[in-house]
Motif scaffolding. Structure first.
Motif, PDB file in Angstrom:
ATOM      1  N   ASN A  56       0.808  -1.237   0.000  1.00 60.74           N
ATOM      2  CA  ASN A  56       0.000   0.000   0.000  1.00 60.74           C
ATOM      3  C   ASN A  56       0.836   1.279   0.000  1.00 60.74           C
ATOM      4  O   ASN A  56       0.283   2.366  -0.147  1.00 60.74           O
ATOM      5  CB  ASN A  56      -1.008   0.009   1.153  1.00 60.74           C
ATOM      6  CG  ASN A  56      -0.356   0.084   2.525  1.00 60.74           C
ATOM      7  OD1 ASN A  56       0.840   0.328   2.653  1.00 60.74           O
ATOM      8  ND2 ASN A  56      -1.151  -0.145   3.564  1.00 60.74           N
ATOM      9  N   ARG A  57       2.163   1.149   0.103  1.00 59.06           N
ATOM     10  CA  ARG A  57       3.013   2.344   0.061  1.00 59.06           C
ATOM     11  C   ARG A  57       3.737   2.497  -1.274  1.00 59.06           C
ATOM     12  O   ARG A  57       4.575   3.378  -1.432  1.00 59.06           O
ATOM     13  CB  ARG A  57       4.048   2.301   1.198  1.00 59.06           C
ATOM     14  CG  ARG A  57       3.432   2.379   2.595  1.00 59.06           C
ATOM     15  CD  ARG A  57       4.500   2.198   3.664  1.00 59.06           C
ATOM     16  NE  ARG A  57       5.421   3.318   3.731  1.00 59.06           N
ATOM     17  CZ  ARG A  57       6.569   3.308   4.412  1.00 59.06           C
ATOM     18  NH1 ARG A  57       6.932   2.207   5.065  1.00 59.06           N
ATOM     19  NH2 ARG A  57       7.346   4.361   4.429  1.00 59.06           N
ATOM     20  N   PHE A  58       3.415   1.651  -2.234  1.00 64.95           N
ATOM     21  CA  PHE A  58       4.086   1.732  -3.529  1.00 64.95           C
ATOM     22  C   PHE A  58       3.481   2.853  -4.368  1.00 64.95           C
ATOM     23  O   PHE A  58       2.280   3.114  -4.331  1.00 64.95           O
ATOM     24  CB  PHE A  58       3.998   0.390  -4.260  1.00 64.95           C
ATOM     25  CG  PHE A  58       5.022  -0.598  -3.779  1.00 64.95           C
ATOM     26  CD1 PHE A  58       6.098  -0.952  -4.565  1.00 64.95           C
ATOM     27  CD2 PHE A  58       4.924  -1.156  -2.511  1.00 64.95           C
ATOM     28  CE1 PHE A  58       7.061  -1.834  -4.114  1.00 64.95           C
ATOM     29  CE2 PHE A  58       5.882  -2.041  -2.041  1.00 64.95           C
ATOM     30  CZ  PHE A  58       6.951  -2.381  -2.845  1.00 64.95           C
ATOM     31  N   ARG A  59       4.341   3.512  -5.123  1.00 65.61           N
ATOM     32  CA  ARG A  59       3.915   4.713  -5.852  1.00 65.61           C
ATOM     33  C   ARG A  59       3.148   4.396  -7.130  1.00 65.61           C
ATOM     34  O   ARG A  59       2.339   5.199  -7.570  1.00 65.61           O
ATOM     35  CB  ARG A  59       5.145   5.578  -6.190  1.00 65.61           C
ATOM     36  CG  ARG A  59       5.844   6.162  -4.978  1.00 65.61           C
ATOM     37  CD  ARG A  59       7.041   6.995  -5.393  1.00 65.61           C
ATOM     38  NE  ARG A  59       7.973   6.229  -6.203  1.00 65.61           N
ATOM     39  CZ  ARG A  59       8.868   5.385  -5.718  1.00 65.61           C
ATOM     40  NH1 ARG A  59       8.960   5.216  -4.411  1.00 65.61           N
ATOM     41  NH2 ARG A  59       9.681   4.726  -6.514  1.00 65.61           N
ATOM     42  N   HIS A  60       3.416   3.262  -7.758  1.00 67.70           N
ATOM     43  CA  HIS A  60       2.743   2.931  -9.017  1.00 67.70           C
ATOM     44  C   HIS A  60       1.487   2.112  -8.723  1.00 67.70           C
ATOM     45  O   HIS A  60       1.508   1.198  -7.889  1.00 67.70           O
ATOM     46  CB  HIS A  60       3.677   2.150  -9.942  1.00 67.70           C
ATOM     47  CG  HIS A  60       3.240   2.133 -11.364  1.00 67.70           C
ATOM     48  ND1 HIS A  60       2.210   1.331 -11.804  1.00 67.70           N
ATOM     49  CD2 HIS A  60       3.666   2.830 -12.455  1.00 67.70           C
ATOM     50  CE1 HIS A  60       2.021   1.524 -13.104  1.00 67.70           C
ATOM     51  NE2 HIS A  60       2.898   2.424 -13.521  1.00 67.70           N
ATOM     52  N   LYS A  61       0.399   2.407  -9.427  1.00 66.21           N
ATOM     53  CA  LYS A  61      -0.868   1.722  -9.161  1.00 66.21           C
ATOM     54  C   LYS A  61      -0.774   0.217  -9.387  1.00 66.21           C
ATOM     55  O   LYS A  61      -1.506  -0.563  -8.760  1.00 66.21           O
ATOM     56  CB  LYS A  61      -1.973   2.317 -10.041  1.00 66.21           C
ATOM     57  CG  LYS A  61      -1.761   2.119 -11.536  1.00 66.21           C
ATOM     58  CD  LYS A  61      -2.908   2.696 -12.352  1.00 66.21           C
ATOM     59  CE  LYS A  61      -2.690   2.462 -13.853  1.00 66.21           C
ATOM     60  NZ  LYS A  61      -3.826   2.984 -14.652  1.00 66.21           N
ATOM     61  N   ASN A  62       0.120  -0.215 -10.298  1.00 67.76           N
ATOM     62  CA  ASN A  62       0.289  -1.644 -10.561  1.00 67.76           C
ATOM     63  C   ASN A  62       1.400  -2.272  -9.729  1.00 67.76           C
ATOM     64  O   ASN A  62       1.708  -3.450  -9.903  1.00 67.76           O
ATOM     65  CB  ASN A  62       0.580  -1.874 -12.046  1.00 67.76           C
ATOM     66  CG  ASN A  62      -0.575  -1.453 -12.931  1.00 67.76           C
ATOM     67  OD1 ASN A  62      -1.735  -1.518 -12.531  1.00 67.76           O
ATOM     68  ND2 ASN A  62      -0.264  -0.994 -14.137  1.00 67.76           N
ATOM     69  N   VAL A  63       2.025  -1.512  -8.873  1.00 69.88           N
ATOM     70  CA  VAL A  63       3.156  -1.925  -8.029  1.00 69.88           C
ATOM     71  C   VAL A  63       4.410  -2.121  -8.878  1.00 69.88           C
ATOM     72  O   VAL A  63       5.463  -1.556  -8.596  1.00 69.88           O
ATOM     73  CB  VAL A  63       2.845  -3.197  -7.216  1.00 69.88           C
ATOM     74  CG1 VAL A  63       4.041  -3.602  -6.349  1.00 69.88           C
ATOM     75  CG2 VAL A  63       1.615  -2.972  -6.334  1.00 69.88           C
ATOM     76  N   VAL A  64       4.309  -2.934  -9.925  1.00 74.74           N
ATOM     77  CA  VAL A  64       5.410  -3.188 -10.860  1.00 74.74           C
ATOM     78  C   VAL A  64       4.949  -2.748 -12.252  1.00 74.74           C
ATOM     79  O   VAL A  64       3.791  -2.933 -12.613  1.00 74.74           O
ATOM     80  CB  VAL A  64       5.782  -4.689 -10.854  1.00 74.74           C
ATOM     81  CG1 VAL A  64       6.680  -5.038 -12.020  1.00 74.74           C
ATOM     82  CG2 VAL A  64       6.448  -5.068  -9.538  1.00 74.74           C
TER      83      VAL A  64
END
Length: 525
Positions: A82-90
């Motif tokens: 939940n702290r990743f900046r991209h909506k897809n995580v990768v």
């Protein structure tokens, strides 16, 4: 699913046991007793999943539901990302000349290790809260592991983390991401040595079985199985993003190029391959080329010294996860692996048996890149795409630019270029620095120096003992408080017994205060 040591000298453990371990007691590394095999229908079903959903599916194969219920596992993984900046995580960037870059660096510290460590931190907290247990985490870092590990456990009350970084051999940003974390449970040591040298005191402490057991030592380096497990998802996601279709008679192949330091990520790739994913693996390294020499010539031997390169996180001479790969390829022959690794530990030189080397070279391709190669790949990628590569990703891009390909190819990008300003400037490129990284230079820092000539093992031992005593004292107070809260009302003092309406709670614990809040009995009547 149980886990066994690559050297066969210790009993099988469950996922929790592997999670809370560093090296196995016999010096080996934990691996699953059996690698699950996936059929075509499963691959087709998984092909439409998001990265987090793939992580959930893979983890459920290696973590029994009786240990972590499926709904709990799903929530832990959701929380991890939940702290990743991209909506897809990768994210996959498709560039010119067939260059596909899988961006694994959208986490808090802008490095791929955020992916596995954020999940591992959640798994740790789940078990620690259930058992009210405290652990001491030891981490040696060549740059990115330390900050990702710190972020995964910072502020947690039942974890203390001790990180050793090689002073002056990380980038300024990598070092600041560790030394600016001012938390009571974070202990950073700036050692005047290289990445392999800082691993030595950590190995010594884990080898002291009594000490490791008494103080609940564990590791978040890629010796920890949990990190390898989560990283398997990179390969499935890369495959599904790059393959044109799964409806062909024979599943298409995809080549995945993996920048490699300690060998954890490429180990995850080998496991994905063994599970049935149709991928061709290429491990790429910088001038510290022990893995390249092992793949090409069966020569698993140290060079005279570690070379400082632009891809500093890969400046490693002893890629300990190679042991896991050799164990896989040997058919889980722990007796052979024990013999080989003991020979290497003594002489730091090892010639692989011919059969084992043949299997290794069939499983992996390899390439090494000089600093000049790295700079050239960074420059070309910018000129053709206006896309900045970090020097580690550029090692993979160098392979792509120098080797023709007839099947889809994906290069794993382990870090953002923003963390490597000196390398960008060396390539004549202008850094693009996010505000979170720029802010680090103005923040307070804290670390403990480890000078040459000091006994680093003893310094660490003393700090761990002091921290453990402090935690035990605090836990003792909390236990006393708990007992007082739970005591039977009939055993209270006559003054309290006489109260017509006993209070719901007469003791109020408060964080960062003494364990008991003052109360006045006279006001209760």
């Amino acid at each position: 699913m149980e886990y066994v040591s690559t050297r066969g000298g210790t009993g099988a453990v469950d996922f929790e046991g592997a999670l809370f371990s560093g090296y196995a007691p016999d010096g080996g590394l934990f691996m699953p007793q059996h690698i699950p095999s996936l059929d075509r229908d499963t691959l087709r079903r998984w092909s439409s999943l998001s990265y987090p959903e793939l992580v959930k599916e893979l983890c459920s194969l290696f973590i029994p539901a009786k240990l972590v219920p499926r709904n709990v596992l799903s929530e832990l993984i959701n929380r991890a990302f939940n702290r990743f900046r991209h909506k897809n995580v990768v994210h996959l960037s498709k560039l010119k000349d067939g260059l596909n870059i899988l961006e694994l660096w959208h986490g808090v510290t802008y490095a791929f290790k955020d992916l596995s460590l954020s999940c591992t931190g959640q798994f740790l907290q789940y078990f620690l809260e259930k058992k009210q247990k405290h652990v001491n985490i030891l981490v040696g870092t060549s740059g990115d592991t330390g900050s990702s590990a710190i972020e995964s456990v910072r502020g947690q009350k039942n974890v203390d983390i001790f990180v050793l970084l090689p002073k002056g051999l990380c980038t300024q940003i990598q070092e600041l991401q560790m030394t600016t974390v001012i938390e009571d449970n974070v202990h950073v040591f700036a050692a005047h040595g290289n990445s392999d040298e800082i691993d030595e005191p950590i190995k010594e402490l884990f080898a002291d079985v009594n000490f490791a057991g008494k103080y609940n030592l564990m590791s978040l380096n890629s010796v920890n199985w949990s990190r390898i497990m989560v990283q398997i998802a990179h390969y499935f996601y890369a495959y599904f993003q790059c393959t044109p279709s799964l409806d062909t008679t024979q599943l298409p192949m995809v080549e995945i190029v993996v920048p490699t330091g300690g060998g954890g990520n490429i180990t995850a790739g080998c496991i994905a391959q063994k599970m049935g994913l149709p991928i061709r693996l290429v491990t790429v390294v910088n001038s510290n080329d022990i893995i390249h020499r092992t793949v090409q010539h069966g020569d698993f031997s140290l060079a005279e010294s570690v070379k400082a390169t632009l891809a500093s996180a890969m400046d490693i001479q002893e890629p300990y996860n190679v042991e896991r790969i050799l164990w896989l390829l040997s058919g889980s022959d722990s007796r052979l692996i024990k013999t080989l690794m003991e020979q290497f530990n003594i002489s730091k030189r090892l010639k692989l048996p011919e059969d084992l080397h043949r299997k290794l070279s069939k499983t992996l391709g390899s390439c090494s890149a000089s600093d000049q190669d790295i700079v050239g790949a960074m420059q070309r990628c910018w000129e053709e795409n206006q896309y900045l590569l970090c020097p580690h990703s550029a090692v993979a891009a160098h392979y792509h630019y120098s080797q023709p390909h007839s099947i889809p190819r994906c290069c794993l990008a382990p870090a953002s270029a923003a963390k490597f300003q000196d390398a960008l400037l060396r390539a004549g490129l202008a850094p693009q620095i996010p505000p979170e990284i720029s802010a680090l230079t103005a923040m307070e820092t804290r670390s403990t120096p480890l000078e040459r000539g000091q006994d680093w093992t003893q310094v660490l031992r003393g700090r761990i003992e002091a921290v453990a005593q402090q935690w035990e004292a605090q836990a003792g107070k909390a236990t006393s408080l708990g007992k007082l809260k739970e005591c039977d009302f009939q055993d209270l003092s006559p003054a309290i017994k006489a109260a017509e309406h006993p209070p719901d709670a007469f003791i109020m614990p408060r964080r960062n205060l003494l364990p008991y809040e003052h109360f006045d009995l006279s006001s209760w009547r």
